[in-house]
Design a protein around this motif. Structure first.
Motif, mmCIF file in Angstrom:
data_model
loop_
_atom_site.group_PDB
_atom_site.id
_atom_site.type_symbol
_atom_site.label_atom_id
_atom_site.label_comp_id
_atom_site.label_asym_id
_atom_site.label_seq_id
_atom_site.Cartn_x
_atom_site.Cartn_y
_atom_site.Cartn_z
ATOM 1 N N VAL A 41 1.003 -1.343 -0.022
ATOM 2 C CA VAL A 41 -0.086 -0.092 0.021
ATOM 3 C C VAL A 41 0.989 1.153 0.047
ATOM 4 C CG1 VAL A 41 -1.921 1.132 1.089
ATOM 5 C CG2 VAL A 41 -1.603 -1.269 1.245
ATOM 6 N N GLU A 42 0.867 2.064 -0.987
ATOM 7 C CA GLU A 42 1.631 3.211 -1.079
ATOM 8 C C GLU A 42 0.870 4.463 -1.011
ATOM 9 O OE1 GLU A 42 5.118 4.321 -1.665
ATOM 10 O OE2 GLU A 42 3.882 6.219 -1.797
ATOM 11 N N GLY A 43 1.315 5.471 -0.374
ATOM 12 C CA GLY A 43 0.713 6.677 -0.298
ATOM 13 C C GLY A 43 0.576 7.544 -1.456
ATOM 14 N N GLY A 49 9.104 5.358 -4.202
ATOM 15 C CA GLY A 49 9.849 6.194 -3.037
ATOM 16 C C GLY A 49 11.175 6.962 -3.481
ATOM 17 N N GLY A 50 12.092 6.668 -2.808
ATOM 18 C CA GLY A 50 13.108 7.433 -3.300
ATOM 19 C C GLY A 50 14.001 6.833 -4.514
ATOM 20 N N ALA A 51 13.475 5.852 -5.331
ATOM 21 C CA ALA A 51 14.064 5.558 -6.444
ATOM 22 C C ALA A 51 12.936 5.725 -7.407
ATOM 23 C CB ALA A 51 14.646 4.328 -6.335
ATOM 24 N N ALA A 68 20.102 8.615 -7.965
ATOM 25 C CA ALA A 68 20.648 8.682 -9.313
ATOM 26 C C ALA A 68 21.664 7.560 -9.449
ATOM 27 C CB ALA A 68 20.951 9.990 -9.450
ATOM 28 N N VAL A 69 22.648 7.267 -8.730
ATOM 29 C CA VAL A 69 23.779 6.426 -9.128
ATOM 30 C C VAL A 69 23.718 5.316 -7.873
ATOM 31 C CG1 VAL A 69 26.370 6.619 -9.051
ATOM 32 C CG2 VAL A 69 25.017 8.682 -9.644
ATOM 33 N N HIS A 70 24.177 4.334 -8.434
ATOM 34 C CA HIS A 70 23.750 3.178 -7.518
ATOM 35 C C HIS A 70 24.858 2.111 -7.219
ATOM 36 C CE1 HIS A 70 20.121 4.913 -9.004
ATOM 37 N NE2 HIS A 70 19.703 4.750 -7.697
ATOM 38 N N LEU A 264 6.425 -1.865 7.613
ATOM 39 C CA LEU A 264 6.423 -0.530 7.456
ATOM 40 C C LEU A 264 7.714 -0.063 6.852
ATOM 41 C CD1 LEU A 264 4.815 -0.976 10.492
ATOM 42 C CD2 LEU A 264 3.697 0.667 8.884
ATOM 43 N N ASP A 265 7.515 0.608 5.577
ATOM 44 C CA ASP A 265 8.888 1.252 4.942
ATOM 45 C C ASP A 265 8.626 2.704 5.292
ATOM 46 O OD1 ASP A 265 10.741 1.963 3.298
ATOM 47 O OD2 ASP A 265 9.855 1.503 1.421
ATOM 48 N N VAL A 266 8.630 2.723 6.668
ATOM 49 C CA VAL A 266 8.522 4.330 7.104
ATOM 50 C C VAL A 266 9.872 4.532 8.297
ATOM 51 C CG1 VAL A 266 5.967 4.447 6.724
ATOM 52 C CG2 VAL A 266 7.035 3.787 8.916
ATOM 53 N N PRO A 462 20.787 4.146 4.678
ATOM 54 C CA PRO A 462 20.247 4.330 3.349
ATOM 55 C C PRO A 462 21.086 3.849 2.104
ATOM 56 C CG PRO A 462 21.710 6.142 4.459
ATOM 57 C CD PRO A 462 21.461 4.726 5.555
ATOM 58 N N GLY A 463 20.375 3.900 0.935
ATOM 59 C CA GLY A 463 20.881 3.605 -0.215
ATOM 60 C C GLY A 463 20.104 2.887 -0.771
ATOM 61 N N VAL A 464 19.930 2.650 -2.349
ATOM 62 C CA VAL A 464 19.149 1.536 -2.826
ATOM 63 C C VAL A 464 19.564 0.484 -3.189
ATOM 64 C CG1 VAL A 464 17.670 1.488 -5.253
ATOM 65 C CG2 VAL A 464 18.009 3.821 -3.893
HETATM 66 C C1 LIG Z 1 17.608 13.737 -3.370
HETATM 67 C C2 LIG Z 1 18.001 12.109 -2.752
HETATM 68 C C3 LIG Z 1 19.029 11.782 -3.494
HETATM 69 C C4 LIG Z 1 19.407 10.504 -3.342
HETATM 70 N N1 LIG Z 1 20.614 9.968 -3.902
HETATM 71 C C5 LIG Z 1 20.798 8.526 -3.763
HETATM 72 C C6 LIG Z 1 21.627 7.863 -4.682
HETATM 73 O O1 LIG Z 1 22.196 8.522 -5.552
HETATM 74 N N2 LIG Z 1 21.918 6.649 -4.587
HETATM 75 C C7 LIG Z 1 21.393 5.827 -3.613
HETATM 76 O O2 LIG Z 1 21.604 4.618 -3.317
HETATM 77 N N3 LIG Z 1 20.453 6.462 -2.825
HETATM 78 C C8 LIG Z 1 20.107 7.829 -2.837
HETATM 79 N N4 LIG Z 1 19.444 8.324 -2.118
HETATM 80 C C9 LIG Z 1 18.659 7.656 -0.831
HETATM 81 C C10 LIG Z 1 17.624 6.424 -1.337
HETATM 82 O O3 LIG Z 1 16.592 7.029 -2.179
HETATM 83 C C11 LIG Z 1 17.094 5.978 0.028
HETATM 84 O O4 LIG Z 1 18.114 5.391 0.933
HETATM 85 C C12 LIG Z 1 16.245 4.777 -0.503
HETATM 86 O O5 LIG Z 1 15.147 5.283 -1.352
HETATM 87 C C13 LIG Z 1 15.226 4.328 0.964
HETATM 88 O O6 LIG Z 1 14.369 3.331 0.462
HETATM 89 P P1 LIG Z 1 13.254 2.948 1.298
HETATM 90 O O7 LIG Z 1 12.531 2.135 0.773
HETATM 91 O O8 LIG Z 1 13.874 2.622 2.873
HETATM 92 O O9 LIG Z 1 12.565 4.354 1.613
HETATM 93 P P2 LIG Z 1 11.775 5.496 0.625
HETATM 94 O O10 LIG Z 1 12.514 5.282 -0.695
HETATM 95 O O11 LIG Z 1 11.850 6.628 1.059
HETATM 96 O O12 LIG Z 1 10.073 4.797 0.347
HETATM 97 C C14 LIG Z 1 9.270 4.923 1.323
HETATM 98 C C15 LIG Z 1 7.853 4.838 0.714
HETATM 99 O O13 LIG Z 1 7.118 4.776 1.602
HETATM 100 C C16 LIG Z 1 5.898 5.604 1.187
HETATM 101 N N5 LIG Z 1 5.318 6.044 2.427
HETATM 102 C C17 LIG Z 1 5.783 6.794 3.704
HETATM 103 N N6 LIG Z 1 4.931 6.867 4.584
HETATM 104 C C18 LIG Z 1 3.595 6.186 4.071
HETATM 105 C C19 LIG Z 1 2.489 6.102 4.772
HETATM 106 N N7 LIG Z 1 2.350 6.570 5.982
HETATM 107 N N8 LIG Z 1 1.501 5.606 3.854
HETATM 108 C C20 LIG Z 1 1.620 5.109 2.745
HETATM 109 N N9 LIG Z 1 3.101 5.080 2.285
HETATM 110 C C21 LIG Z 1 3.839 5.627 2.891
HETATM 111 C C22 LIG Z 1 6.548 6.761 0.739
HETATM 112 O O14 LIG Z 1 5.581 7.472 -0.174
HETATM 113 C C23 LIG Z 1 7.734 6.082 -0.007
HETATM 114 O O15 LIG Z 1 7.351 5.661 -1.479
HETATM 115 C C24 LIG Z 1 18.855 9.512 -2.198
HETATM 116 C C25 LIG Z 1 17.522 10.207 -1.762
HETATM 117 C C26 LIG Z 1 17.284 11.314 -1.797
HETATM 118 C C27 LIG Z 1 15.982 11.841 -1.258
#
Ligand SMILES: Cc1cc2nc3c(=O)[nH]c(=O)nc-3n(C[C@H](O)[C@H](O)[C@H](O)COP(=O)(O)OP(=O)(O)OC[C@H]3O[C@@H](n4cnc5c(N)ncnc54)[C@H](O)[C@@H]3O)c2cc1C
Length: 484
Positions: A41-43, A49-51, A68-70, A264-266, A462-464
């Motif tokens: 479930v995505e908001g 999210g971050g990718a 952007a870079v991975h 929870l991806d929060v 952090p990181g993708v």
């Molecule tokens: C500007 C920027 C540049 C970056 N550059 C790089 C890079 O070059 N290389 C790299 O490896 N990493 C980079 N990162 C970091 C990377 O994007 C994050 O570490 C990664 O996306 C974390 O993944 P995640 O799944 O934990 O969280 P997120 O990617 O933040 O995903 C969380 C998801 O949960 C959803 N969500 C949150 N709360 C709720 C809710 N209450 N209900 C429903 N949905 C919800 C959000 O909408 C989002 O889609 C960058 C991040 C940013 C912001």
């Protein structure tokens, strides 16, 4: 007739994952691959999210909204185990992972080859080889031991050798190892990815692991933009029978359909607001003390042509670090940590369209850059970022067709995980690296519940790379799902 919300609320799943960032989708894939019935479930209206990627400026120019870079994507033991190429993911490797231009002398380059990199470092050639060389052929072992929850390593000798070199601050490592400005600038720029002041532990560990990754696995960009990583994860998840709902923000656990496990991806702040009363009191009070920061100010450009680097070697790299010598980078990051905005910020820039023609119309280009700012900052530092590019690429401003900026408020509006513009799910200082988010043998499970945290606020951070999601899903299988 029942509405869509009623139908969803009454459906029963083995697991529900809140959030479709790389970690949420990785958790979902891990569970679905084991045969569980999973709903994401995505908001936001779009997954990723971050990718994720979009035509932010002008139609035909594809920008990355966040990552952007991975290096950690291509080097992730988990992502490498998935058939993502069958679902559209193609890594493109720039000629060199990274360039770091200086005001005097040519740019320093992190090349794929250790020897080629060392040959650009003058008196520090041997020191660079000694720092990264022993690990380049051991990436898989290193990644398995370091990119996960703290535990006894499977390859203790390799892990210990790494810790002895890198478990310190960037400043102490460069003082101890390097004599020249070139190696010091190169290393401190990479260490600044830690988002920590450079005199703080473990900034050197982040610099060392990303440096090793540059040689071992590269710093690639995905063809078509970062959205193809999460797009491929989502396509694979659906092929396993999983389902994704977008456009539904979860505000409390009552908004979710019944499930045996909830992942929870929060970040901790949202976990408190979504599940606060259900969390054990001690856990709740520790989460409330979670530290975020720094924030990020990001700019995307559509360009008439390639960036006119003073040193053309910069055009060989997918990533360019703009901040000059080590002392300048150190001062900029220290200022941010004090809550100030440096006049000359340290800028991380990516130029993916030089290597991926799908990102812009023929002959045109996109550029992506960000800098660290104090968490919650409201100052527009876009001109300071542009000035740093102009410093090393005179004439850049004349090429700009369109520009789009996003400060902390805008980043958080797009994705609530970016609290105050913080992009790492919480500070990566030593305490929050070891205890992420709490010092527990299984940091993913919320004790006494069927809730699991699967975001970058858990190890390895952090990181993708999808590893937080993978470990969290395995915890959920052990804790709530086995035998279902
Ligand atoms: C500007 C920027 C540049 C970056 N550059 C790089 C890079 O070059 N290389 C790299 O490896 N990493 C980079 N990162 C970091 C990377 O994007 C994050 O570490 C990664 O996306 C974390 O993944 P995640 O799944 O934990 O969280 P997120 O990617 O933040 O995903 C969380 C998801 O949960 C959803 N969500 C949150 N709360 C709720 C809710 N209450 N209900 C429903 N949905 C919800 C959000 O909408 C989002 O889609 C960058 C991040 C940013 C912001």
């Amino acid at each position: 007739m029942r509405g869509r919300d009623d139908r969803i609320a009454s459906a029963r799943f083995d697991a529900v994952v809140v959030g479709s960032g790389p970690n949420g989708l990785s958790a979902a894939v891990t569970l679905a691959r084991d045969g569980y019935d999973v709903r994401v479930v995505e908001g936001a209206e779009e997954i990723g999210g971050g990718a994720c990627s979009a035509e932010l400026t002008i139609p035909g120019f594809v920008h990355d909204l966040c990552s952007a870079v991975h290096p950690l994507g291509v080097g992730s033991p988990f992502l490498r185990s998935l058939p993502l190429a069958d679902h559209g993911l193609e890594w493109i490797h720039p000629h060199a992972p990274l360039a770091h231009p200086l005001d005097q002398g040519g740019a320093v380059l992190l090349e794929r080859s250790v020897d080629a990199t060392a040959s650009g470092l003058g008196a520090d050639a041997a020191a660079w080889r000694e720092l990264v060389g022993p690990f380049v052929d051991r990436w898989d072992a290193l990644a398995r031991d370091l990119l996960g929850p703290p535990r006894f390593p499977r390859r203790p000798v390799t892990a210990l050798r790494f810790a002895l070199r890198a478990l310190r601050s960037s400043r102490s490592l460069t003082r101890a190892r390097f004599r020249g400005e070139r190696a010091r600038a190169l290393f401190s720029g990479i260490a600044a990815h830690s988002m920590l002041p450079l005199d703080v532990v473990p900034s050197a560990a982040v610099g060392t692991i990303l440096g090793i990754a540059g040689h071992a696995v590269g710093w690639p960009v995905p063809k078509g933009g970062a959205g193809t990583i999460t797009g491929a994860l989502a396509a694979y998840f659906r092929s396993l029978g999983g389902t994704i709902e977008t456009g539904r923000w979860i505000r409390s656990l009552g908004d979710l359909p019944p499930a045996r496990a909830i992942l929870l991806d929060v970040t901790p702040r949202q976990l408190l607001s979504i599940a606060g009363p259900r969390l054990p009191a001690l856990y709740r009070s520790r989460l409330a003390r979670w530290r975020y920061g720094p924030g990020v100010f990001k700019v995307d450009w559509a360009l008439e042509g390639p960036i006119p680097w003073r040193d053309p070697a910069c055009a060989r790299a997918g990533t360019v670090h703009l901040g000059g010598r080590e002392a300048e980078i150190e001062a900029a990051e220290a200022a941010v940590a004090r809550g100030e905005h440096p006049k000359r910020p340290f800028v991380l820039l990516a130029q993916p369209s030089l290597f991926d023609p799908t990102r812009a119309p023929a002959g045109k280009h996109v550029a992506w850059a960000y800098t660290h700012v104090p968490v919650g900052s409201e100052l527009d530092v876009g001109d300071r970022i542009a000035a740093q590019i102009e410093r090393f690429a005179p004439g850049f401003a004349d090429l700009v067709l369109a520009r789009r900026s996003a400060g902390p408020a805008e980043l958080e509006r797009r994705n609530p995980n970016c609290v105050g513009g913080s992009i790492g799910g919480g500070s990566q200082d030593l305490a929050q690296t070891i205890a992420r988010p709490l010092p527990r043998p299984d940091p993913y499970r919320v004790p006494g519940t069927r809730l699991y945290l699967c975001s970058s606020s858990t190890p390895p951070g952090p990181g993708v790379h999808g590893l937080c999601g993978w470990y969290a899903a395995r915890s959920a299988i052990r804790g709530s799902l086995r035998g279902v």
